[in-house]
Design an enzyme around this catalytic site. Structure first.
Site, PDB file in Angstrom:
ATOM      1  N   GLY A 157       0.816  -1.210   0.000  1.00  0.00           N
ATOM      2  CA  GLY A 157       0.000   0.000   0.000  1.00  0.00           C
ATOM      3  C   GLY A 157       0.846   1.254   0.000  1.00  0.00           C
ATOM      4  N   LYS A 158       0.257   2.351   0.501  1.00  0.00           N
ATOM      5  CA  LYS A 158       0.940   3.635   0.495  1.00  0.00           C
ATOM      6  C   LYS A 158       0.479   4.489   1.667  1.00  0.00           C
ATOM      7  CE  LYS A 158      -0.652   4.534  -3.667  1.00  0.00           C
ATOM      8  NZ  LYS A 158      -1.642   3.501  -3.990  1.00  0.00           N
TER       9      LYS A 158
ATOM     10  N   ASP B 285      10.584  -4.782  13.732  1.00  0.00           N
ATOM     11  CA  ASP B 285      11.038  -4.154  12.483  1.00  0.00           C
ATOM     12  C   ASP B 285      11.579  -2.746  12.740  1.00  0.00           C
ATOM     13  OD1 ASP B 285      11.583  -4.134   9.766  1.00  0.00           O
ATOM     14  OD2 ASP B 285       9.625  -3.354   9.212  1.00  0.00           O
TER      15      ASP B 285
END
Length: 521
Positions: A217-218, A326
């Site tokens: 996605g963005k 992460d």
């Protein structure tokens, strides 16, 4: 003389066989020529026939021409009258939630004026209306003739009584120019509609620019139409997430709700979904991320403040059972006041309490802890190794386990000591090496009292937790300068491969609205 005459007579004579052969050749040649002429004649006839047929098909009677022209004139008139807004046809409607929420087809201004007219015509009846939000049923009193004529509206449209609509309308008019007191968001000068709060959808925002983009996605900079609030919208393609790992569908939303309790974590205002996309309405952190930020290795004050704030954010997550998994410069953001926030919880793990461990490789390879590289069980202490790596990358501009290939980097993570810049402060070097301990048990012992490390001498941790210390970075650029452009929604939302009803059910319960968002409306 006699001999010569005899020879000449001999050469002139031809045998009967030669004469026969020659005659046969001439006959065959004659036949071939006739056949070729017949073929040419046939072609000419066929071509002539085709031309006649084409000419016949092109002919139309005068009546046909007349009626055809008439139809074209009528069609032209119709086209002139039909001026449809193509953009309105392309609006992506939000899919219905499990609770039965229907997409609102009328703007809330229409609802306001419609209900105001209803109030004027039958105020007594409307005052008797009571709505139960939990069951979405309306207990209605007896209605007058004017109320019977009112068409049925979805429960979202009638959720507010006419009086509540009037009050909310007036309050929102006063809130148009409101600014964000925390300094991390802000409002824009884009005109707002002064409408009341309602379920969010993609059309609830004005989109300005793409802040980041990934495989699933963005992230977009957007303005909420009603309040003028500047936010970051994270769009995630449902199908890509289902195919990657359905386990992560609800994880980020759950962690974002937990993260509201820390000023050093990114916060979400709301989440909602459509048939193809998941949407996260986030704080807009105008300072960008650490990936594009460099710090002078000699600027120990900035490094100390940065490390202290990241430790506070990481300790908060771990105390609430969240392993980030992460941590890297791209996932550390800077807000409008210069303080840092830990964000992007898409790969996080929850319920990491006590001795619970995880297995499997998740996150960015060059920031993995050795136990992750070896596929051994690991816990939240792996995040501290990633923290040490990202601090080295931010301060020195290079990964401490740099290699020519990813295979070499992972071998260095497991077997080599971290390579730090020569001449750096020895106390800073010791602090980083404690975070980068290869044995996770030794790392746990080292980070258990990491706040008492000499590198943090003079740091008041209570003030750090309360964000009363100077921020690591200067105040950031005003977001007003980034809202000049507008991106149309249809240019952002691409049609995706439909997913099955069974997979759609995996997203049940995804949507929520935070108390902070409600307070700002």
């Amino acid at each position: 003389m006699f001999c010569c005459a005899t020879s000449e007579m001999t050469t002139k004579k031809r045998s009967s066989a030669e004469i026969y052969d020659r005659a046969e050749e001439e006959i065959e040649s004659s036949k071939t020529l006739k056949k070729a002429r017949l073929e040419d004649s046939a072609k000419e006839v066929a071509q002539c026939s085709a031309e006649k047929s084409y000419m016949a098909s092109m002919k139309r009677s005068r009546e046909e021409i007349y009626y055809s022209a008439n139809e074209e004139i009528e069609s032209g008139k119709t086209l002139k009258k039909a001026r449809l807004d193509d953009r309105a046809k392309k609006v992506a409607h939000s899919s219905a939630e499990e609770s039965g929420m229907a997409s609102m087809k009328r703007s809330r201004e229409e609802i306001y004026y419609s209900t105001k007219e209803d109030l004027a015509e039958s105020s007594k009846t409307l005052k008797k209306a009571r709505i139960n939000p939990s069951t979405k049923e309306v207990a209605q009193g007896s209605t007058g003739e004017s109320c019977k004529a009112t068409r049925k509206r979805s429960w979202e449209e009638i959720y507010y009584s006419a009086k509540e609509i009037e009050n909310s309308y007036a309050e929102n008019e006063l809130k148009k120019q409101k600014t964000d007191a925390a300094g991390v968001g802000g409002t824009t000068n884009i005109p707002t509609t002064g409408r009341i709060e309602a379920p969010l959808g993609p059309e609830s925002f004005i989109y300005h620019r793409i802040l980041g983009q990934g495989g699933c996605g963005k992230v977009l900079l957007a303005t909420h139409r009603d309040s003028g609030k500047l936010v970051a919208i994270k769009m995630v393609i449902k199908d890509s997430l289902v195919n990657y790992d359905p386990h992560f569908i609800h994880v980020e939303r759950q962690v974002l709700e937990i993260a509201e309790g820390s000023p050093f974590c990114a916060h979400a205002y709301a989440t909602f979904q459509t048939e193809d996309y998941m949407y996260y309405v986030m704080e807009y952190l105008s300072g960008g991320d650490l990936f594009y930020t460099t710090i002078d290795p000699c600027d120990l004050t900035t490094i100390r403040h940065l490390a202290a704030e990241l430790l506070c954010g990481l300790d908060f997550l771990h105390s609430n059972g969240v392993a980030h998994r992460d941590l890297k410069p791209e996932n550390i953001f800077i807000d409008g006041t210069g303080h840092v926030r830990i964000g992007d919880f898409g790969l996080a793990a929850t319920n990491m309490f006590g001795s619970k461990t995880l297995t499997g490789r998740t996150g960015t390879q060059s920031y993995w802890a050795p136990e992750v590289v070896r596929c051994q069980p690991y816990d939240t202490s792996a995040d501290y190794f990633s923290l040490g790596t990202l601090l080295c990358k931010t301060v020195f501009g290079v990964n401490p386990f740099h290699g020519e290939s990813m295979k070499e980097i992972m071998r260095n993570i497991c077997c080599k000591i971290p390579r730090l810049q020569r001449g750096i402060d020895p106390v800073l070097a010791d602090f980083l090496c404690k975070l980068l301990r290869k044995d996770q048990n030794m790392r746990k012992e080292a980070v258990a009292n990491i706040r008492q490390h000499p590198f943090f001498n003079g740091v008041n941790w209570e003030e750090v937790e309360a964000r009363k210390t100077p921020p690591p970075f200067a105040n950031q650029l005003s977001p007003m300068e980034m809202t000049a452009s507008v991106i149309e929604l249809e240019d952002l939302v691409k049609h995706q491969q439909p997913i099955s009803d069974t997979k759609q059910k995996l997203f049940n319960g995804f949507s929520f609205v935070s108390d902070a968002w409600r307070a700002m409306q």
